[in-house]
Design an enzyme around this catalytic site. Structure first.
Site, PDB file in Angstrom:
ATOM      1  N   HIS A 335       0.812  -1.273  -0.111  1.00 53.12           N
ATOM      2  CA  HIS A 335       0.064  -0.062  -0.070  1.00 53.12           C
ATOM      3  C   HIS A 335       0.714   1.243  -0.049  1.00 53.12           C
ATOM      4  CE1 HIS A 335      -4.111  -1.895   0.818  1.00 53.12           C
ATOM      5  NE2 HIS A 335      -3.135  -2.677   1.442  1.00 53.12           N
ATOM      6  N   LYS A 523      -8.366  13.855   5.352  1.00 52.46           N
ATOM      7  CA  LYS A 523      -7.515  12.821   5.010  1.00 52.46           C
ATOM      8  C   LYS A 523      -6.294  12.820   6.483  1.00 52.46           C
ATOM      9  CE  LYS A 523      -6.235  14.240   0.924  1.00 52.46           C
ATOM     10  NZ  LYS A 523      -6.225  12.791   0.016  1.00 52.46           N
ATOM     11  N   ARG A 524      -5.595  11.892   6.421  1.00 57.08           N
ATOM     12  CA  ARG A 524      -4.714  11.877   7.552  1.00 57.08           C
ATOM     13  C   ARG A 524      -3.628  13.058   7.222  1.00 57.08           C
ATOM     14  NH1 ARG A 524      -4.530   8.011  11.706  1.00 57.08           N
ATOM     15  NH2 ARG A 524      -2.804   9.037  12.354  1.00 57.08           N
ATOM     16  N   LYS A 529       1.172  14.499   1.820  1.00 59.49           N
ATOM     17  CA  LYS A 529      -0.392  15.008   1.469  1.00 59.49           C
ATOM     18  C   LYS A 529      -0.511  16.434   1.140  1.00 59.49           C
ATOM     19  CE  LYS A 529      -2.278  10.838   3.638  1.00 59.49           C
ATOM     20  NZ  LYS A 529      -2.817   9.979   2.611  1.00 59.49           N
ATOM     21  N   THR A 631      -8.488   6.711  -1.628  1.00 61.94           N
ATOM     22  CA  THR A 631      -9.827   6.245  -1.602  1.00 61.94           C
ATOM     23  C   THR A 631     -10.979   7.333  -1.440  1.00 61.94           C
ATOM     24  OG1 THR A 631      -9.514   5.301   0.365  1.00 61.94           O
ATOM     25  CG2 THR A 631      -9.415   3.720  -1.311  1.00 61.94           C
ATOM     26  N   LYS A 635     -14.618   8.717  -3.351  1.00 62.51           N
ATOM     27  CA  LYS A 635     -15.848   9.103  -2.659  1.00 62.51           C
ATOM     28  C   LYS A 635     -16.374  10.363  -3.025  1.00 62.51           C
ATOM     29  CE  LYS A 635     -14.183   6.196   0.960  1.00 62.51           C
ATOM     30  NZ  LYS A 635     -13.311   6.275   2.322  1.00 62.51           N
TER      31      LYS A 635
HETATM   32  O1  H53 Z   1      -3.697   2.926   2.003  1.00 60.09           O
HETATM   33  C1  H53 Z   1      -4.678   3.351   1.165  1.00 60.09           C
HETATM   34  C2  H53 Z   1      -4.226   3.974  -0.064  1.00 60.09           C
HETATM   35  C3  H53 Z   1      -3.253   5.085   0.514  1.00 60.09           C
HETATM   36  C4  H53 Z   1      -2.340   4.637   1.378  1.00 60.09           C
HETATM   37  C5  H53 Z   1      -2.826   3.979   2.332  1.00 60.09           C
HETATM   38  C6  H53 Z   1      -2.211   3.248   3.578  1.00 60.09           C
HETATM   39  C7  H53 Z   1      -2.269   3.430   5.072  1.00 60.09           C
HETATM   40  O2  H53 Z   1      -3.590   4.024   5.146  1.00 60.09           O
HETATM   41  C8  H53 Z   1      -1.805   2.759   6.006  1.00 60.09           C
HETATM   42  C9  H53 Z   1      -0.439   2.195   5.579  1.00 60.09           C
HETATM   43  C10 H53 Z   1      -0.003   2.058   4.126  1.00 60.09           C
HETATM   44  O3  H53 Z   1       1.096   1.668   3.956  1.00 60.09           O
HETATM   45  C11 H53 Z   1      -0.770   2.827   3.283  1.00 60.09           C
HETATM   46  O4  H53 Z   1      -1.462   5.563   1.884  1.00 60.09           O
HETATM   47  O5  H53 Z   1      -2.772   5.772  -0.807  1.00 60.09           O
HETATM   48  O6  H53 Z   1      -5.244   4.424  -0.937  1.00 60.09           O
HETATM   49  C12 H53 Z   1      -5.473   2.022   0.742  1.00 60.09           C
HETATM   50  O7  H53 Z   1      -4.547   1.290  -0.299  1.00 60.09           O
END
Ligand code: H53
Length: 789
Positions: A335, A523-524, A529, A631, A635
């Site tokens: 991810h 978002k976080r 970001k 994601t 939305k």
């Molecule tokens: O995963 C999302 C992606 C997003 C990415 C996120 C993510 C986490 O929330 C936590 C750990 C990690 O390695 C990645 O930052 O871009 O959409 C689902 O795939």
């Protein structure tokens, strides 16, 4: 589900009386919520049981994830059962306000952000598609912290969703297992949550493990002397499932975290193998025919040596045979390419926590080391780069790739970057293992539930097949020149904006103009970001409006929502900065309603459901190459917001689906960044040459803004000006600001704006998690639809 009013009333009254000894007319909203939840549980019980029976006969996929960010269940469950309107109506007749009941439920917030919410959307899709898939995770007593603002800074308070118990969990003591660590053992007690599919009888399961001390089993055997020791042991054991680590995309490498991972992984595998044996006996070679296990990021990767342990140590399978089974059973999703998120464990710690698992990991490492020596006899560097244990660190991603038959990224661009850069050696070695699975979201929660107005209008136009097949939305394109339709979707947007305005007035006491542009970044909080780029532009805009009060400008409200990891100082500094600037702008009488900045406190799933439908602009402005997928972007799109974004993650595919002319794409591409890095990037260049930028950056240190003495603004300033501006905030500023101006101009033309909205909605079909899950099911798991009667 058939809705029978009399039956529901009877059940509900019965529950209220049994549980709270209260009558329906005297019950509190909390009591009604609980009784309603239990009534739902009793109505689905039989289907849930039958689903499990059916699935046990066929191949199943198990989704191992340290996070499931589920949010609330009541509303979603009623919708999926097809009785939401009936229940609302029925409660209304009894003089009960459904919204008040719904608000009694706490979010099940067992996740940080994207990764955890993706897992939750996947659960909904699996059940809806009648696919035999089950989730496994930890039943954290405290989910992601609740965020409060004090002087514009984030403060964290524990989240306590289990305070008054959870109606959606069923304890299963008969399935309890023991997990052995180096020095101690703990009991893993499972709780099952039903995952109700939309418009089907299938009810899938999410199984969450809770840690308990083994001394609980029989405290009586301890004598007086041992009593204190025994209670201490109890606390240590229970610590394992106490709290979710609040880091998103960063790895802390903490001992408790490794204990959590091994705890839920070992419990889940014991459970899976136990059930397998019940049906297939000791025919372990059949495991890959009946079981597929997805590793969601590196967090559950310790499952690979754990399955080896179970097969070799416990079941007496030969190592070589066990390894063949393991390789065919696991698959791994990556991810992120952020180095700080790829988990590595220090050998000493790993050995201390799970000594036997360490030996097995070493065995796997040695086996692979030999393979590498044969494969690349003349390339020692490559051999070293790919080793699982390097020096005193264990590389969990390498272990995952070696032990899996499939490895996937989460968006086209992300998978390409993995293949060409981060995992290049691996792709060269195993080209057939790699594939892309672009993320998705469930339209049930993110449109049907959160935006019922838009949902029913869409149904009025094209029928309701989109609820189960989102590609149906494409049919909306026939209305692209229909003024009536365009003005209706505009009106719905205004209605949702008004609802959000009302919510923010009630919860935060802020007044917002619903006719302003809602420009949203939720978002976080993370440097990559680039919330900083966003707020810099706002501050610059503010200066311009001050200098030029008659500027032609559509009022705009900038909305932010973001939690920062508690130990991430810079991220917390950026939250303060946003609130600092918000206070200045919102308090400026010359600006009034034209510009507003709002930081939404404690952003979470339930609040997200109110925000996405109300957004005009979706801010997706990460440094190109850094956001694996995103994601939230999907939305927003589904709810008719226009993307203002970089060509990063799934934004690339969003722009492709809806047409780049229907989004606002800006900034450096991945290749531009590579080139600029090679050439040497000097942030002082944009700083000195882009009009207004110096003013904005210097505000951090010249006394116009205040971090209240923490020193964090100086730190941020130095990250930009002295430490190379890693995320190219200054470089992308000018292009970003240009797009912001374009948006402000374009928004005035209501019809052409609404066309963009419609184009986005109509082309959001690809981004359903149903599509994603079907791809996993067909290309990775090899599982089949198994519908119960
Ligand atoms: O995963 C999302 C992606 C997003 C990415 C996120 C993510 C986490 O929330 C936590 C750990 C990690 O390695 C990645 O930052 O871009 O959409 C689902 O795939």
């Amino acid at each position: 589900m058939e809705f029978n009013k009399e039956k529901w009333k009877e059940k509900l009254e019965e529950r209220l009386l049994e549980k709270f000894s209260v009558s329906l007319k005297d019950a509190s909203p909390f009591e009604v919520y609980k009784a309603l939840g239990e009534t739902v549980m009793s109505f689905i019980a039989k289907d849930w049981y039958e689903t499990k029976q059916e699935y046990s006969k066929t191949k199943q996929a198990f989704y191992l994830s340290s996070e499931f960010l589920m949010g609330r269940a009541l509303g979603n469950n009623l919708i999926n059962l097809g009785i939401d309107k009936e229940i609302q109506e029925f409660l209304k007749e009894l003089g009960i306000d459904y919204n008040q009941i719904e608000d009694e439920e706490e979010d099940a917030a067992l996740g940080n952000g994207g990764l955890g919410r993706l897992a939750a959307c996947f659960m909904d899709s699996l059940a809806t598609l009648n696919l035999p898939g089950q989730g496994y995770s930890i039943r954290y007593r405290n989910g992601i912290f609740n965020q409060y603002l004090r002087d514009g800074y984030q403060v964290e308070k524990p989240e306590t969703w289990l305070k008054y118990e959870d109606v959606w969990s069923v304890m299963r003591p008969e399935d309890e297992v023991v997990v052995n660590f180096g020095y101690t053992s703990v009991r893993a007690l499972p709780y099952d949550m039903p995952i109700i599919g939309y418009g089907t009888k299938n009810v899938n399961t999410l199984r969450l493990w809770e840690a308990h001390s083994i001394v609980d089993l029989d405290l009586g055997v301890f004598n007086q002397q041992d009593y204190l020791h025994a209670t201490q042991d109890k606390t240590l054991a229970e610590d394992i499932s106490r709290v979710l680590y609040p880091n998103d995309s960063t790895d802390e490498g903490k001992k408790l975290r490794l204990r959590q991972q091994y705890f839920f992984v070992s419990a889940s595998l014991q459970d899976i193998i136990k059930k397998f044996k019940k049906v297939h006996g000791r025919e372990f070679s059949k495991i890959p025919e009946f079981i597929s296990i997805q590793l969601n990021d590196t967090h559950p990767v310790i499952a690979i040596p754990e399955l080896m342990r179970i097969l070799v140590d416990v079941e007496g399978v030969l190592w070589e045979d066990a390894w063949e089974i393991v390789k065919k059973t696991f698959s791994y999703t990556n991810h992120t390419i952020l180095a700080e998120a790829l988990e590595k464990w220090w050998v000493g710690l790993y050995q201390e926590v799970v000594p036997r698992i360490f030996q097995i990991t070493e065995g796997i490492h040695n086996q692979f080391k030999n393979e590498l020596a044969n494969l690349y006899p003349n390339d020692v560097n490559k051999q070293n780069r790919m080793q699982i244990i390097q020096g005193n660190m264990i590389h969990m991603a390498w272990l995952a790739i070696y032990g899996s038959h499939k490895v996937n990224g989460v968006a086209e661009l992300h998978t390409e970057i993995l293949k060409e850069h981060e995992l290049r050696d691996w792709y060269e070695l195993y080209p057939d293992k790699f594939l892309n699975k672009t993320n998705g979201i469930t339209q049930r929660r993110w449109l049907l539930k959160s935006n019922p107005q838009l949902a029913s209008y869409i149904t009025e136009l094209i029928g309701d097949a989109w609820i189960k097949d989102l590609s149906e939305l494409k049919k909306l394109e026939q209305f692209i020149d229909d003024k009536k339709v365009l003005s209706k979707i505009w009106d719905i947007k205004i209605e949702k904006k008004k609802e959000l305005v009302e919510y923010l007035r009630e919860t935060q006491g802020i007044d917002i103009n619903p006719n302003s542009i809602f420009d949203v970044q939720v978002k976080r909080l993370h440097e990559y970001k680039r919330q900083l780029l966003n707020i810099f532009q706002v501050y610059d805009l503010y200066q311009q409006l001050k200098q030029n009060p008659n500027m032609d400008f559509v009022p705009t409200t900038y909305i932010y929502g973001a939690k920062a990891a508690p130990g991430y100082k810079v991220a917390k500094g950026i939250i303060r900065l946003i609130n600092d600037i918000a206070q200045i702008i919102n308090g400026d009488d010359e600006i009034k309603d034209r510009l507003k900045v709002v930081f939404v406190e404690n952003y979470r799933v339930t609040v997200a459901e109110k925000i996405f439908p109300a957004a005009d602009i979706s801010e997706q402005i990460s440094t190109a190459g850094k956001e694996a997928s995103g994601t939230g972007n999907m939305k927003f799109m589904l709810n008719g917001a226009i993307t203002l974004g970089t060509l990063d993650g799934a934004n690339v595919e969003i722009a492709k689906e809806a047409g780049e002319e229907n989004e606002y794409i800006f900034g450096m591409r991945v290749k531009d960044i590579e080139e600029l890095r090679k050439k040497g990037y000097d942030p002082r260049f944009p700083y000195n040459n882009v009009t207004g930028l110096k003013q904005v950056v210097d505000a951090l240190i010249d006394g116009r803004l205040s971090d209240l003495g923490s020193g964090i603004y100086r730190e941020i300033h130095s990250l930009l000006m002295e430490r190379g501006d890693q995320y190219f905030v200054l470089e992308d500023f000018e292009d970003y600001r240009r797009k912001q101006r374009e948006i402000n101009r374009d928004y005035k033309d209501k019809i052409s704006w609404a066309k963009k909205m419609l184009k986005n909605i109509a082309n959001a079909g690809k981004f359903s998690s149903d599509r994603t899950i079907l791809e996993y099911a067909n290309e990775i798991w090899n599982i089949k639809e198994t519908k119960i009667k």
